[in-house]
Write a protein that holds these residues in place. Structure first.
Motif, PDB file in Angstrom:
ATOM      1  N   GLY A 164       0.810  -1.217   0.000  1.00 24.01           N
ATOM      2  CA  GLY A 164       0.000   0.000   0.000  1.00 24.01           C
ATOM      3  C   GLY A 164       0.841   1.263   0.000  1.00 24.01           C
ATOM      4  N   LEU A 165       1.905   1.260   0.824  1.00 22.44           N
ATOM      5  CA  LEU A 165       2.768   2.447   0.901  1.00 22.44           C
ATOM      6  C   LEU A 165       3.546   2.667  -0.391  1.00 22.44           C
ATOM      7  N   ALA A 167       2.611   1.863  -3.360  1.00 19.34           N
ATOM      8  CA  ALA A 167       1.686   2.358  -4.379  1.00 19.34           C
ATOM      9  C   ALA A 167       1.283   3.814  -4.146  1.00 19.34           C
ATOM     10  N   THR A 168       1.319   4.274  -2.894  1.00 19.46           N
ATOM     11  CA  THR A 168       0.817   5.627  -2.589  1.00 19.46           C
ATOM     12  C   THR A 168       1.914   6.639  -2.280  1.00 19.46           C
ATOM     13  N   THR A 169       2.944   6.220  -1.542  1.00 18.07           N
ATOM     14  CA  THR A 169       3.973   7.170  -1.115  1.00 18.07           C
ATOM     15  C   THR A 169       5.368   6.835  -1.627  1.00 18.07           C
ATOM     16  N   CYS A 174       8.692   3.008   3.609  1.00 18.80           N
ATOM     17  CA  CYS A 174       8.786   1.670   4.210  1.00 18.80           C
ATOM     18  C   CYS A 174      10.079   1.512   5.007  1.00 18.80           C
ATOM     19  N   GLY A 257       1.024  -4.785  -5.634  1.00 14.97           N
ATOM     20  CA  GLY A 257      -0.096  -5.258  -4.825  1.00 14.97           C
ATOM     21  C   GLY A 257      -0.209  -6.763  -4.853  1.00 14.97           C
TER      22      GLY A 257
END
Length: 417
Positions: A164-165, A167-169, A174, A257
């Motif tokens: 998730g991180l 893909a978004t940030t 991480c 993902g």
């Protein structure tokens, strides 16, 4: 096999504290593992390079492992673990800052991976042998199983958070989260009640102690056979950080993902397997042989799964069989080893489990890239089946005595615990 309460070891206050710190830290560790793999693929677009990075990170475990085990036998393991966790946190922080600022290069990833490997070569033997100082022998197998359950929970949660991180940030966050997570385990280790630890007397310095450890293992079938089995499995089967990203990118047509889901599926299966094993203590060569066979069969099913949902189902079984195999092997070794040799024995375990990756990682990466990720994964399944045959043959005529039972010494002499 013995039936006992699933969470029996949690009755020990020191173990509860230690396990709590491990939960937080291991989630961060798995986040970094996924992020590093994806970062390397973004920088290189090569499965072979990914295998080389992992190999460089674990090469020190192979080369320096015997010395790390001797250090673990000579010093206070708790203090050693505090120091190595602090150093690991600093390295994660540096990589995170480089990634967030966009300054990271492939050469930097290689360098930091190698530095982390040097720290791990000292930390791994201490970490593997530390549970024997926290709980009594009758609870050791249960504690090892619960520790692997925690690792599996982290493997289920960490990759999902990382996916998730990423893909978004982006990957850098991480690494920063992992750096912060090391504070939890350092705090837990600092809060342990020293008076109730079952610390082994430090081994005095003397020449030839590493060679003495090798000779001790070679003369003890309950130690040498599991280590040979682990070498086979560790070299070719535990290369999931190489094969699974390539499987997600290639035949299964997914992205970060999908890779996160695949790794998480293994973690969920491992939690289930570990909880079952915590309540049903299994040790000895015959048990190891059976579990290695189940592990190999599950890996082969994952290799031939035609779709992502079927691959996830197979990876659930891979995770369950994997954690049962690892927990049983680790418990068998720790119960069979004399306290003054335990650090060196578990150093060999770390070498077999982690240190073989410099050989297996590039090999599986090259096979996966040159032939197919499915073939690379299947090679690991076949290695597990070979280890299963060895364990079953060596375990013929032995009894798998329950840890702490009167039959333990007899079983050890027969080649099983």
């Amino acid at each position: 096999m013995s039936r006992r309460p699933t969470f029996a070891a949690l009755a020990v206050a020191n173990y509860r504290r230690y396990l709590t710190g491990q939960v937080v830290s291991l989630v961060g560790t798995w986040m970094q593992a996924v992020a590093q793999a994806w970062l390397v693929l973004e920088l290189s677009h090569s499965g072979t390079v990914l295998g080389l990075v992992i190999a460089v990170q674990l090469l020190p475990v192979l080369v320096l492992g015997p010395y790390g085990g001797l250090v673990a036998d000579r010093v206070d393991k708790r203090r050693l673990l505090v120091a190595t966790n602090v150093l690991s946190g600093v390295l994660a922080l540096v990589l995170g800052l480089l990634a967030v600022t966009g300054l990271v290069t492939l050469a930097m990833v290689f360098g930091l991976a190698f530095a982390l490997g040097v720290v791990r070569s000292v930390a791994a033997p201490a970490q593997q042998s530390f549970p024997a100082e926290v709980v009594d022998p009758a609870l050791l197998a249960n504690a090892v199983s619960l520790n692997n359950v925690v690792t599996s929970v982290a493997r289920a949660v960490g990759p999902a958070l990382a996916g998730g991180l990423i893909a978004t940030t982006g990957v850098g966050v991480c690494f920063l989260v992992n750096a912060a997570s090391f504070a939890a385990v350092v705090l837990a280790l600092s809060r342990l009640d020293h008076a109730t630890l079952r610390s082994a007397p430090p081994v005095d310095r003397a020449p030839g102690q590493i060679v003495a450890g090798w000779r001790y293992v070679r003369a003890t079938p309950a130690l040498s056979v599991p280590l040979v089995m682990m070498t086979l499995v560790g070299t070719l089967a535990y290369e999931f950080p190489v094969s699974l990203p390539l499987l997600a990118q290639g035949p299964l047509g997914g992205g970060p993902g999908a890779y996160g889901l695949m790794t998480s599926a293994m973690g969920v299966g491992a939690v289930a397997g570990g909880l079952w094993l915590a309540a049903h203590v299994r040790v000895g060569l015959r048990s190891l042989g059976i579990l290695a066979g189940l592990f190999g069969a599950a890996v082969l099913l994952a290799a031939v799964a035609p779709t992502l949902p079927l691959a996830l189902a197979a990876l659930l079984a891979v995770g369950a069989a994997s954690t049962c195999f690892l927990s049983t092997a680790s418990s068998t070794l720790q119960l069979a080893a004399e306290p003054q040799f335990r650090g060196r024995v578990m150093a060999l375990w770390s070498m077999a489990f982690l240190g073989t990756t410099p050989i297996g990682g590039p090999l599986v990466g090259a096979i996966s890239e040159g032939a197919s990720p499915r073939i690379g994964l299947a090679v690991g399944g076949l290695a597990c089946l070979a280890a299963a045959a060895l364990g079953l043959l060596a375990g013929r005529g032995t009894t798998n005595a329950v840890p702490g039972s009167p039959g333990r010494r007899v079983a050890l002499q027969g080649g099983a615990v």
